[in-house]
Design a protein around this motif. Structure first.
Motif, PDB file in Angstrom:
ATOM      1  N   GLN A 148     -33.057  74.539  27.737  1.00  0.00           N
ATOM      2  CA  GLN A 148     -33.794  73.334  27.319  1.00  0.00           C
ATOM      3  C   GLN A 148     -34.566  73.657  26.037  1.00  0.00           C
ATOM      4  O   GLN A 148     -35.796  73.723  26.040  1.00  0.00           O
ATOM      5  CB  GLN A 148     -34.762  72.909  28.429  1.00  0.00           C
ATOM      6  CG  GLN A 148     -34.096  72.228  29.610  1.00  0.00           C
ATOM      7  CD  GLN A 148     -33.503  70.867  29.220  1.00  0.00           C
ATOM      8  OE1 GLN A 148     -34.138  70.079  28.552  1.00  0.00           O
ATOM      9  NE2 GLN A 148     -32.256  70.610  29.630  1.00  0.00           N
TER      10      GLN A 148
ATOM     11  N   GLN B  82     -36.616  73.447  22.947  1.00  0.00           N
ATOM     12  CA  GLN B  82     -37.530  72.446  22.366  1.00  0.00           C
ATOM     13  C   GLN B  82     -37.651  72.732  20.869  1.00  0.00           C
ATOM     14  O   GLN B  82     -38.338  73.679  20.460  1.00  0.00           O
ATOM     15  CB  GLN B  82     -38.914  72.533  23.030  1.00  0.00           C
ATOM     16  CG  GLN B  82     -38.909  72.353  24.534  1.00  0.00           C
ATOM     17  CD  GLN B  82     -38.521  70.933  24.938  1.00  0.00           C
ATOM     18  OE1 GLN B  82     -38.945  69.965  24.320  1.00  0.00           O
ATOM     19  NE2 GLN B  82     -37.684  70.821  25.968  1.00  0.00           N
ATOM     20  N   TYR B  83     -36.981  71.918  20.063  1.00  0.00           N
ATOM     21  CA  TYR B  83     -36.924  72.184  18.614  1.00  0.00           C
ATOM     22  C   TYR B  83     -38.317  72.289  17.992  1.00  0.00           C
ATOM     23  O   TYR B  83     -38.605  73.215  17.238  1.00  0.00           O
ATOM     24  CB  TYR B  83     -36.116  71.090  17.904  1.00  0.00           C
ATOM     25  CG  TYR B  83     -36.207  71.207  16.397  1.00  0.00           C
ATOM     26  CD1 TYR B  83     -35.448  72.154  15.713  1.00  0.00           C
ATOM     27  CD2 TYR B  83     -37.084  70.402  15.659  1.00  0.00           C
ATOM     28  CE1 TYR B  83     -35.555  72.293  14.347  1.00  0.00           C
ATOM     29  CE2 TYR B  83     -37.195  70.545  14.287  1.00  0.00           C
ATOM     30  CZ  TYR B  83     -36.424  71.493  13.635  1.00  0.00           C
ATOM     31  OH  TYR B  83     -36.541  71.629  12.274  1.00  0.00           O
ATOM     32  N   TRP B  84     -39.207  71.352  18.310  1.00  0.00           N
ATOM     33  CA  TRP B  84     -40.508  71.310  17.632  1.00  0.00           C
ATOM     34  C   TRP B  84     -41.434  72.456  18.026  1.00  0.00           C
ATOM     35  O   TRP B  84     -42.313  72.841  17.248  1.00  0.00           O
ATOM     36  CB  TRP B  84     -41.192  69.952  17.830  1.00  0.00           C
ATOM     37  CG  TRP B  84     -40.551  68.926  16.947  1.00  0.00           C
ATOM     38  CD1 TRP B  84     -39.619  68.006  17.312  1.00  0.00           C
ATOM     39  CD2 TRP B  84     -40.738  68.769  15.539  1.00  0.00           C
ATOM     40  NE1 TRP B  84     -39.211  67.274  16.230  1.00  0.00           N
ATOM     41  CE2 TRP B  84     -39.890  67.713  15.121  1.00  0.00           C
ATOM     42  CE3 TRP B  84     -41.521  69.398  14.596  1.00  0.00           C
ATOM     43  CZ2 TRP B  84     -39.824  67.299  13.791  1.00  0.00           C
ATOM     44  CZ3 TRP B  84     -41.457  68.981  13.264  1.00  0.00           C
ATOM     45  CH2 TRP B  84     -40.619  67.935  12.878  1.00  0.00           C
ATOM     46  N   ASP B  85     -41.259  73.002  19.233  1.00  0.00           N
ATOM     47  CA  ASP B  85     -42.034  74.197  19.609  1.00  0.00           C
ATOM     48  C   ASP B  85     -41.661  75.348  18.675  1.00  0.00           C
ATOM     49  O   ASP B  85     -42.528  76.039  18.131  1.00  0.00           O
ATOM     50  CB  ASP B  85     -41.749  74.609  21.060  1.00  0.00           C
ATOM     51  CG  ASP B  85     -42.432  73.686  22.063  1.00  0.00           C
ATOM     52  OD1 ASP B  85     -43.156  72.773  21.623  1.00  0.00           O
ATOM     53  OD2 ASP B  85     -42.216  73.874  23.285  1.00  0.00           O
TER      54      ASP B  85
ATOM     55  N   SER C  60     -38.998  78.583  23.717  1.00  0.00           N
ATOM     56  CA  SER C  60     -38.679  78.020  22.399  1.00  0.00           C
ATOM     57  C   SER C  60     -39.610  78.596  21.329  1.00  0.00           C
ATOM     58  O   SER C  60     -39.193  78.813  20.183  1.00  0.00           O
ATOM     59  CB  SER C  60     -38.790  76.499  22.425  1.00  0.00           C
ATOM     60  OG  SER C  60     -37.893  75.965  23.369  1.00  0.00           O
TER      61      SER C  60
ATOM     62  N   ASP D 282     -47.384  71.818  23.994  1.00  0.00           N
ATOM     63  CA  ASP D 282     -47.402  70.641  23.118  1.00  0.00           C
ATOM     64  C   ASP D 282     -48.619  70.678  22.190  1.00  0.00           C
ATOM     65  O   ASP D 282     -48.496  70.506  20.964  1.00  0.00           O
ATOM     66  CB  ASP D 282     -47.410  69.385  24.008  1.00  0.00           C
ATOM     67  CG  ASP D 282     -47.345  68.102  23.200  1.00  0.00           C
ATOM     68  OD1 ASP D 282     -46.808  68.149  22.082  1.00  0.00           O
ATOM     69  OD2 ASP D 282     -47.830  67.067  23.705  1.00  0.00           O
TER      70      ASP D 282
ATOM     71  N   MET E  13     -30.451  70.696  23.395  1.00  0.00           N
ATOM     72  CA  MET E  13     -31.619  70.804  22.502  1.00  0.00           C
ATOM     73  C   MET E  13     -32.375  69.478  22.499  1.00  0.00           C
ATOM     74  O   MET E  13     -31.756  68.419  22.373  1.00  0.00           O
ATOM     75  CB  MET E  13     -31.153  71.150  21.076  1.00  0.00           C
ATOM     76  CG  MET E  13     -32.296  71.220  20.091  1.00  0.00           C
ATOM     77  SD  MET E  13     -31.885  71.917  18.476  1.00  0.00           S
ATOM     78  CE  MET E  13     -31.026  70.576  17.697  1.00  0.00           C
ATOM     79  N   ASN E  14     -33.712  69.588  22.643  1.00  0.00           N
ATOM     80  CA  ASN E  14     -34.544  68.386  22.582  1.00  0.00           C
ATOM     81  C   ASN E  14     -35.196  68.296  21.200  1.00  0.00           C
ATOM     82  O   ASN E  14     -36.010  69.142  20.833  1.00  0.00           O
ATOM     83  CB  ASN E  14     -35.620  68.455  23.679  1.00  0.00           C
ATOM     84  CG  ASN E  14     -36.485  67.216  23.694  1.00  0.00           C
ATOM     85  OD1 ASN E  14     -36.186  66.232  23.003  1.00  0.00           O
ATOM     86  ND2 ASN E  14     -37.553  67.254  24.467  1.00  0.00           N
ATOM     87  N   LEU E  15     -34.802  67.258  20.440  1.00  0.00           N
ATOM     88  CA  LEU E  15     -35.321  67.103  19.075  1.00  0.00           C
ATOM     89  C   LEU E  15     -36.599  66.280  19.011  1.00  0.00           C
ATOM     90  O   LEU E  15     -37.206  66.152  17.950  1.00  0.00           O
ATOM     91  CB  LEU E  15     -34.254  66.447  18.189  1.00  0.00           C
ATOM     92  CG  LEU E  15     -33.187  67.385  17.618  1.00  0.00           C
ATOM     93  CD1 LEU E  15     -32.054  66.593  17.002  1.00  0.00           C
ATOM     94  CD2 LEU E  15     -33.787  68.339  16.604  1.00  0.00           C
ATOM     95  N   LEU E  16     -36.987  65.709  20.164  1.00  0.00           N
ATOM     96  CA  LEU E  16     -38.176  64.848  20.175  1.00  0.00           C
ATOM     97  C   LEU E  16     -39.447  65.690  20.305  1.00  0.00           C
ATOM     98  O   LEU E  16     -39.535  66.538  21.198  1.00  0.00           O
ATOM     99  CB  LEU E  16     -38.108  63.855  21.333  1.00  0.00           C
ATOM    100  CG  LEU E  16     -37.142  62.684  21.172  1.00  0.00           C
ATOM    101  CD1 LEU E  16     -37.137  61.850  22.450  1.00  0.00           C
ATOM    102  CD2 LEU E  16     -37.526  61.829  19.977  1.00  0.00           C
TER     103      LEU E  16
ATOM    104  N   GLY F  60     -43.359  66.551  21.362  1.00  0.00           N
ATOM    105  CA  GLY F  60     -44.250  66.088  22.416  1.00  0.00           C
ATOM    106  C   GLY F  60     -45.265  65.111  21.840  1.00  0.00           C
ATOM    107  O   GLY F  60     -45.388  65.014  20.607  1.00  0.00           O
TER     108      GLY F  60
END
Lengths: 168, 168
Positions: free
Chosen positions: A58, A60-63, A2, B65, B1-4, B6
């Motif tokens: 998978q 990871q948007y925030w990464d 990501s 993270d 997609m994971n919007l959360l 870490g």
């Protein structure tokens, strides 16, 4: 992976942002440099997220968003530093002279007043100041903005001279 | 997609949102010094709070993270610095506030005097030059200014940044 998607979006931004600045200048678009940077950031971020959804199982948007935000902000930081810096303007004018030297009096009497007049032109173009014959006055929008700036300066304990404080 | 985000990234987002509030708080404490020193103190405080959050949050930390959180904090610091420096050292904004504070239309010369709060453009030029001289980029001799080797290198870097960001 990501993070790599975020970096790919940074690469798109680094190509798109200067291209937009160049096109705006050559085609006289009525958009300021900051608005163009914002457009480039939104478009490249959108492309990055789309790429991430399609390529990374998978994602990871925030990464991706963290590395993208950091690199884009570093770009904006560098852009802002060279865009209208008075100090760097003086340095560049010295280096561009054939003998790389200038009398201090010439900087004080010619270059700084020219900078002064240039910034006044920006304020007039922005509708914040109006000129009537030899006098300048703030418009209603200018007074409004100055009011907001004054309140923010007071809240953050910032003086209103714009001079660097070398005693810190 | 994971919007959360870490856990560390969530802490970084929270701290980033609290950063302006921290600067407002420090503005009320006289011992924190001038604007520049206060901003640096805010950045150090933010990093310390982030390290504490990374240690105190339950569960094992993932490298991605924590790294993402650092990128988010860096983004917030640069964004706040850009806005903070505009307020504190912005030439054009201070021109506008000086004109509004005068409360009447001003000629160019009167505006320059109002901007410098009784001083002249020479005072402003010397303030900006002090930055260049202090950084070892410019030297003065016999009333003339000349760039040092470092100053020439910085000027070339500035030109490269201007070219690569589309400013020409």
């Amino acid at each position: 992976m990501s993070f790599a998607v975020g970096l790919a979006a940074v690469a798109v931004f680094a190509l798109l942002a200067p291209a937009l600045q160049f096109m705006a200048r050559t085609r006289a678009w009525p958009l300021g440099p900051v608005a163009l940077l914002a457009i480039a950031a939104v478009v490249s971020h959108g492309l990055g997220v789309t790429l991430g959804i399609l390529v990374v199982p998978q994602f990871q948007y925030w990464d991706a968003a963290s590395v993208f935000g950091f690199c884009v902000m570093a770009y904006v930081f560098a852009f802002g530093a060279v865009y209208k810096s008075v100090s760097l303007g003086i340095l560049l004018s010295l280096v561009d002279r054939p003998d790389r030297r200038a009398p201090l009096s010439e900087i004080v009497e010619r270059q700084v007043p020219d900078l002064f007049r240039g910034r006044i032109g920006n304020l007039i173009d922005g509708g914040l100041v109006e000129r009537s014959e030899s006098h300048f006055a703030a418009t209603a929008a200018g007074r409004n903005m100055a009011g907001h700036v004054g309140r923010l300066r007071r809240a953050f304990g910032i003086g209103d001279t714009s001079l660097y404080d070398f005693s810190e | 997609m994971n919007l959360l985000p870490g856990p560390a990234q969530a802490a970084a987002i929270g701290l980033s949102l609290a950063f302006p509030l921290l600067l407002l708080l420090y503005a009320r404490i006289a011992a924190t010094g001038g604007a520049g020193r206060r901003f640096r103190l805010g950045c150090v405080s933010l990093l310390i709070l982030y390290a504490v959050a990374c240690i105190a949050l339950p569960g094992q930390r993932q490298v991605g993270d924590v790294l993402g959180g650092l990128f988010l904090l860096g983004t917030a610091m640069m964004l706040c610095y850009i806005l903070f420096s505009l307020l504190a050292w912005g030439f054009t904004l201070t021109l506008l506030t000086a004109l509004v504070q005068a409360g009447r239309p001003l000629t160019l010369e009167q505006w320059a005097t109002a901007y410098m709060q009784g001083g002249d453009l020479g005072t402003f030029t010397h303030n900006r030059l002090k930055l260049l001289i202090g950084a070892g980029m410019v030297v003065t001799a016999d009333g003339r200014l000349a760039p040092t080797t470092k100053g020439v290198a910085v000027a070339h870097l500035v030109k490269l940044v201007r070219l690569s960001t589309g400013l020409g």
